[in-house]
Design a protein around this motif. Structure first.
Motif, mmCIF file in Angstrom:
data_model
loop_
_atom_site.group_PDB
_atom_site.id
_atom_site.type_symbol
_atom_site.label_atom_id
_atom_site.label_comp_id
_atom_site.label_asym_id
_atom_site.label_seq_id
_atom_site.Cartn_x
_atom_site.Cartn_y
_atom_site.Cartn_z
ATOM 1 N N ASP A 185 8.261 1.923 -5.465
ATOM 2 C CA ASP A 185 8.980 3.152 -5.111
ATOM 3 C C ASP A 185 8.606 3.556 -3.690
ATOM 4 O O ASP A 185 7.476 3.957 -3.420
ATOM 5 N N LEU A 186 9.578 3.448 -2.779
ATOM 6 C CA LEU A 186 9.339 3.789 -1.369
ATOM 7 C C LEU A 186 9.878 5.166 -0.998
ATOM 8 O O LEU A 186 9.919 5.512 0.189
ATOM 9 N N THR A 187 10.257 5.970 -1.965
ATOM 10 C CA THR A 187 10.792 7.304 -1.677
ATOM 11 C C THR A 187 9.791 8.098 -0.837
ATOM 12 O O THR A 187 8.618 8.210 -1.183
ATOM 13 N N GLY A 188 10.260 8.636 0.297
ATOM 14 C CA GLY A 188 9.412 9.441 1.176
ATOM 15 C C GLY A 188 8.560 8.635 2.132
ATOM 16 O O GLY A 188 7.782 9.194 2.904
ATOM 17 N N VAL A 189 8.690 7.319 2.132
ATOM 18 C CA VAL A 189 7.901 6.455 3.016
ATOM 19 C C VAL A 189 8.673 6.228 4.316
ATOM 20 O O VAL A 189 9.874 5.963 4.303
ATOM 21 N N ALA A 190 7.983 6.349 5.442
ATOM 22 C CA ALA A 190 8.579 6.097 6.757
ATOM 23 C C ALA A 190 8.471 4.606 7.055
ATOM 24 O O ALA A 190 7.380 4.040 7.049
ATOM 25 N N ALA A 220 13.089 5.048 9.908
ATOM 26 C CA ALA A 220 13.601 6.179 9.133
ATOM 27 C C ALA A 220 12.727 6.349 7.897
ATOM 28 O O ALA A 220 11.984 5.443 7.504
ATOM 29 N N THR A 221 12.832 7.517 7.287
ATOM 30 C CA THR A 221 12.123 7.802 6.045
ATOM 31 C C THR A 221 13.078 7.606 4.878
ATOM 32 O O THR A 221 14.223 8.070 4.920
ATOM 33 N N VAL A 222 12.617 6.919 3.840
ATOM 34 C CA VAL A 222 13.441 6.675 2.654
ATOM 35 C C VAL A 222 13.702 8.026 1.986
ATOM 36 O O VAL A 222 12.768 8.727 1.598
ATOM 37 N N PRO A 223 14.983 8.425 1.869
ATOM 38 C CA PRO A 223 15.302 9.752 1.321
ATOM 39 C C PRO A 223 15.182 9.809 -0.201
ATOM 40 O O PRO A 223 15.234 8.789 -0.894
ATOM 41 N N HIS A 224 15.020 11.028 -0.705
ATOM 42 C CA HIS A 224 15.064 11.281 -2.149
ATOM 43 C C HIS A 224 16.535 11.302 -2.549
ATOM 44 O O HIS A 224 17.404 11.542 -1.737
ATOM 45 N N GLY A 225 16.809 11.056 -3.806
ATOM 46 C CA GLY A 225 18.195 11.158 -4.269
ATOM 47 C C GLY A 225 18.624 9.946 -5.063
ATOM 48 O O GLY A 225 17.826 9.073 -5.390
ATOM 49 N N ALA A 269 0.813 -1.213 0.000
ATOM 50 C CA ALA A 269 0.000 0.000 0.000
ATOM 51 C C ALA A 269 0.848 1.264 0.000
ATOM 52 O O ALA A 269 0.395 2.329 -0.415
ATOM 53 N N ALA A 270 2.099 1.170 0.426
ATOM 54 C CA ALA A 270 2.980 2.338 0.513
ATOM 55 C C ALA A 270 3.710 2.627 -0.796
ATOM 56 O O ALA A 270 4.259 3.726 -0.958
ATOM 57 N N CYS A 271 3.731 1.686 -1.721
ATOM 58 C CA CYS A 271 4.448 1.876 -2.985
ATOM 59 C C CYS A 271 3.934 3.117 -3.705
ATOM 60 O O CYS A 271 2.735 3.239 -3.978
ATOM 61 N N GLY A 272 4.855 4.046 -3.980
ATOM 62 C CA GLY A 272 4.490 5.260 -4.696
ATOM 63 C C GLY A 272 3.691 6.263 -3.892
ATOM 64 O O GLY A 272 3.098 7.180 -4.461
ATOM 65 N N HIS A 273 3.670 6.121 -2.566
ATOM 66 C CA HIS A 273 2.904 7.034 -1.704
ATOM 67 C C HIS A 273 3.796 7.664 -0.635
ATOM 68 O O HIS A 273 3.829 7.197 0.517
ATOM 69 N N PRO A 274 4.542 8.721 -0.998
ATOM 70 C CA PRO A 274 5.356 9.406 0.014
ATOM 71 C C PRO A 274 4.482 9.836 1.189
ATOM 72 O O PRO A 274 3.338 10.263 1.009
ATOM 73 N N GLY A 275 5.021 9.696 2.396
ATOM 74 C CA GLY A 275 4.263 10.051 3.593
ATOM 75 C C GLY A 275 3.601 8.843 4.238
ATOM 76 O O GLY A 275 3.153 8.919 5.379
#
Length: 135
Positions: free
Chosen positions: A82-87, A96-101, A58-64
């Motif tokens: 894509d877990l970017t921005g997911v805690a 931790a939150t997956v960082p951008h970059g 459910a978190a794939c592609g959903h930052p936050g």
């Protein structure tokens, strides 16, 4: 099944015999098997994607979004999710939150929680090391 094949052949032979005087002579087609064997099925498709654990789907592609990993170590393919921005957290070990970059990033805490974003693939790996708490 064999009776039907014989009946079809008898009817086809009768039709050819009735039209033999009007039709040009053509060599017969090679006999066909009524049932062709199916090609073997591979248990793993060459295009199969890595499995995504249910708690991450459910978190794939959903930052936050927030996820608590159930088992560690676990690696989630960025191409599949894509877990970017997911805690992401693990019970009693923080998170931790997956960082951008571009990857190559590792985040850890004193409870042994570690989140790594791999360079190039951007896959995310969660591990837990050592005993719980500051030792």
């Amino acid at each position: 099944m064999k009776r039907m094949a014989v009946l079809v052949l008898v009817l086809a032979a009768g039709a050819v015999a009735g039209c033999a005087s009007a039709a040009p002579l053509v060599s017969p087609a090679p006999p066909m098997s009524p049932v062709s064997p199916a090609p073997p099925v591979s248990p793993v498709s060459p295009t199969a994607r890595p499995a995504i654990p249910p708690e991450f789907r459910a978190a794939c592609g959903h930052p936050g979004a927030q996820v608590e990993a159930r088992t560690v170590p676990v690696t989630i393919s960025h191409a599949a999710c894509d877990l970017t921005g997911v805690a992401i957290s693990y019970r009693n070990r923080g998170g931790a939150t997956v960082p951008h970059g571009g990857g190559g990033t590792g985040i850890g805490n004193s409870d042994g929680f570690e989140l790594t974003v791999h360079p190039g693939s951007l896959d995310v790996t969660i591990t837990v090391t050592g005993p719980h708490g500051n030792v």
